[in-house]
Motif scaffolding. Structure first.
Motif, PDB file in Angstrom:
ATOM      1  N   ALA A 279       5.554 -15.644  -0.574  1.00  0.00           N
ATOM      2  CA  ALA A 279       4.489 -16.494  -0.054  1.00  0.00           C
ATOM      3  C   ALA A 279       4.198 -16.223   1.414  1.00  0.00           C
ATOM      4  N   ARG A 280       5.209 -15.759   2.156  1.00  0.00           N
ATOM      5  CA  ARG A 280       5.006 -15.501   3.583  1.00  0.00           C
ATOM      6  C   ARG A 280       4.115 -14.289   3.831  1.00  0.00           C
ATOM      7  N   GLU A 281       3.936 -13.452   2.817  1.00  0.00           N
ATOM      8  CA  GLU A 281       3.156 -12.227   2.983  1.00  0.00           C
ATOM      9  C   GLU A 281       1.777 -12.316   2.340  1.00  0.00           C
ATOM     10  N   ARG A 282       1.346 -13.511   2.022  1.00  0.00           N
ATOM     11  CA  ARG A 282       0.067 -13.674   1.319  1.00  0.00           C
ATOM     12  C   ARG A 282      -1.105 -13.573   2.286  1.00  0.00           C
ATOM     13  N   LYS A 283      -1.372 -12.391   2.768  1.00  0.00           N
ATOM     14  CA  LYS A 283      -2.486 -12.190   3.695  1.00  0.00           C
ATOM     15  C   LYS A 283      -3.656 -11.541   2.976  1.00  0.00           C
ATOM     16  N   THR A 284      -4.797 -12.201   3.053  1.00  0.00           N
ATOM     17  CA  THR A 284      -6.023 -11.678   2.475  1.00  0.00           C
ATOM     18  C   THR A 284      -7.011 -11.383   3.602  1.00  0.00           C
ATOM     19  N   ILE A 293     -18.888 -10.512   0.948  1.00  0.00           N
ATOM     20  CA  ILE A 293     -17.518 -10.644   1.441  1.00  0.00           C
ATOM     21  C   ILE A 293     -16.652  -9.733   0.592  1.00  0.00           C
ATOM     22  N   LEU A 294     -16.078  -8.695   1.216  1.00  0.00           N
ATOM     23  CA  LEU A 294     -15.130  -7.836   0.520  1.00  0.00           C
ATOM     24  C   LEU A 294     -13.744  -8.431   0.753  1.00  0.00           C
ATOM     25  N   ILE A 295     -13.115  -8.860  -0.328  1.00  0.00           N
ATOM     26  CA  ILE A 295     -11.805  -9.513  -0.259  1.00  0.00           C
ATOM     27  C   ILE A 295     -10.742  -8.500  -0.637  1.00  0.00           C
ATOM     28  N   THR A 296      -9.797  -8.264   0.269  1.00  0.00           N
ATOM     29  CA  THR A 296      -8.749  -7.266   0.063  1.00  0.00           C
ATOM     30  C   THR A 296      -7.384  -7.890   0.284  1.00  0.00           C
ATOM     31  N   ALA A 297      -6.460  -7.617  -0.635  1.00  0.00           N
ATOM     32  CA  ALA A 297      -5.070  -8.057  -0.490  1.00  0.00           C
ATOM     33  C   ALA A 297      -4.161  -6.943  -0.964  1.00  0.00           C
ATOM     34  N   GLN A 298      -3.060  -6.738  -0.268  1.00  0.00           N
ATOM     35  CA  GLN A 298      -2.180  -5.626  -0.592  1.00  0.00           C
ATOM     36  C   GLN A 298      -0.721  -6.002  -0.332  1.00  0.00           C
ATOM     37  N   SER A 299       0.136  -5.617  -1.264  1.00  0.00           N
ATOM     38  CA  SER A 299       1.579  -5.774  -1.094  1.00  0.00           C
ATOM     39  C   SER A 299       2.228  -4.407  -1.214  1.00  0.00           C
ATOM     40  N   ASP A 300       3.534  -4.357  -1.248  1.00  0.00           N
ATOM     41  CA  ASP A 300       4.237  -3.079  -1.373  1.00  0.00           C
ATOM     42  C   ASP A 300       3.987  -2.417  -2.720  1.00  0.00           C
ATOM     43  N   THR A 301       3.635  -3.208  -3.723  1.00  0.00           N
ATOM     44  CA  THR A 301       3.490  -2.663  -5.081  1.00  0.00           C
ATOM     45  C   THR A 301       2.092  -2.789  -5.671  1.00  0.00           C
ATOM     46  N   SER A 302       1.228  -3.575  -5.027  1.00  0.00           N
ATOM     47  CA  SER A 302      -0.079  -3.839  -5.636  1.00  0.00           C
ATOM     48  C   SER A 302      -1.170  -3.943  -4.571  1.00  0.00           C
ATOM     49  N   LYS A 303      -2.400  -3.774  -5.043  1.00  0.00           N
ATOM     50  CA  LYS A 303      -3.555  -3.923  -4.167  1.00  0.00           C
ATOM     51  C   LYS A 303      -4.732  -4.409  -4.993  1.00  0.00           C
ATOM     52  N   VAL A 304      -5.562  -5.272  -4.399  1.00  0.00           N
ATOM     53  CA  VAL A 304      -6.743  -5.764  -5.092  1.00  0.00           C
ATOM     54  C   VAL A 304      -7.911  -5.786  -4.116  1.00  0.00           C
TER      55      VAL A 304
END
Length: 375
Positions: A279-284, A293-304
């Motif tokens: 939850a601490r890394e939930r940056k959009t 609005i282009l909405i981008t979110a990325q983690s170590d394993t996924s990207k949307v």
């Protein structure tokens, strides 16, 4: 004491009073409730040092009396008994519960050791519709700080009474939520106080869905505020310390506005949140450009990535905690909303307002902005 009481009615009052019973204490009596039978009524008291409660249920009384018993055991016994009348009989050292063919006997404490519930003297009284209070509280609770930190006031709900309105505010240091109940008192009444969120939440839970009134009693002196429901009174001690001046934090003017369909934005943010495990890394990141609005979110394993239509009077990028924005949108009822930014840049807070709800959310610095700042 010897009384007979309907299980369902006893259980309702018992659970309401249990809101103020200490969960853990070195003194066993603080984990107990006081029972007092008199004049055909059973009154149950609870206290935990921050709040106290008094609940009343009508009974068939054969003998008056008073006793003190462990709350959890008492509640568990009553809950386990059949849905019928329960006979409660006490002597100097024990309390016996009988229902149909079941009988329990529990050890009691000395009633004289039970702390005296705190109350209040002269007061201002407000009448609030229970259903409206319940709905209003639900809008600010998600924005209250979950754990006590350097500012205990942030763990509470801020009440401000002025101009015949009661404004409730929740703030956790990263966002502010504000909602109002109108026409509850005379315009001359002006006061404010902060109450622990966990008790405010329980009072809202106890409010019914009908048209009954909740009475809020505010003392002219002292630090206890009382909430009176038909069968239960809960007294809550205020949180000491100053609450943030949220009116000065939220600016009067904004430098950029983005208009968007609420459901489109909410759905995109919910999908963006799926890529995060922590939850601490939930940056959009919101990239506002060409009326989209282009909405981008990325983690170590996924990207949307997902784009939605919007109308904007500026072009810029900004990042937010995904869950913070979702919590705001959950409280918005309007189909279309205006995201108002203090200025069109990557470190701009956002302000969102509905008919009876407003929220102000701080951004998260983007990595490239952090590098620029460091340089």
């Amino acid at each position: 004491m010897k009384i007979e009481v309907l299980k369902e009615e006893l259980m309702d009052v018992l659970e309401a009073v249990g809101t103020t019973v200490a969960q853990k204490s070195t003194l066993p009596v603080l984990q107990a409730v006081l029972l007092e039978a008199e004049d055909g009524k059973l009154t149950i008291y609870g206290i935990d040092g921050t709040a106290s409660a008094r609940g009343t249920v009508y009974v068939e009384q054969e003998k008056a009396g008073v006793t003190c018993i462990n709350y959890v055991l008492f509640k568990d016994v009553v809950k386990s008994l059949p849905n019928n009348n329960i006979t409660i009989e006490t002597d100097e050292h024990s309390c016996k519960f009988s229902c149909n063919n079941a009988t329990f006997e529990l050890v009691t404490y000395n009633p004289q050791d039970f702390p005296k519930p705190f109350g209040q003297t002269t007061q201002t009284s407000l009448q609030v519709n229970q259903q409206e209070f319940k709905a209003t509280v639900s809008k600010v609770l998600p924005f209250v700080a979950p754990v006590e930190g350097t500012m205990p006031a942030l763990t509470g709900v801020n009440f401000e009474i002025e101009d015949g309105r009661m404004t409730l505010v929740g703030c956790d240091g990263y966002r502010i939520a504000v909602t109002t109940i109108k026409g509850i008192c005379e315009d001359e009444i002006k006061t404010s106080f902060v109450l622990p969120a966990k008790y405010v939440k329980e009072i809202a839970r106890l409010c019914s869905a009908d048209e009954d009134e909740l009475q809020i009693c505010i003392p002219s002196s002292g630090n206890t505020v009382s909430f009176e429901l038909p069968n239960v009174v809960i007294n809550i001690q205020r949180i000491a310390g100053n609450y943030p001046n949220w009116k000065k934090i939220i600016p009067a003017e904004f430098g950029a506005t983005v208009r968007v369909n609420k459901d489109d934005l909410y759905g995109a943010l919910e999908r963006a949140s799926l890529v995060f495990d922590d939850a601490r890394e939930r940056k959009t990141v919101l990239n506002i450009k060409n009326n989209q609005i282009l909405i981008t979110a990325q983690s170590d394993t996924s990207k949307v990535e997902e784009s939605i239509s919007a109308k904007a009077d500026a072009e810029f990028r900004v990042g937010f905690n995904t869950r913070y924005l979702i919590d705001v949108l959950k409280q918005i009822e309007s189909e279309n909303i205006a995201l108002k930014f203090v200025k069109a840049d990557p470190i701009s807070p956002v302000y969102v307002k509905d008919d009876n709800f407003a929220a102000f959310v701080l951004p998260i610095k983007l990595k490239e902005e952090q590098k620029t700042t460091a340089a």
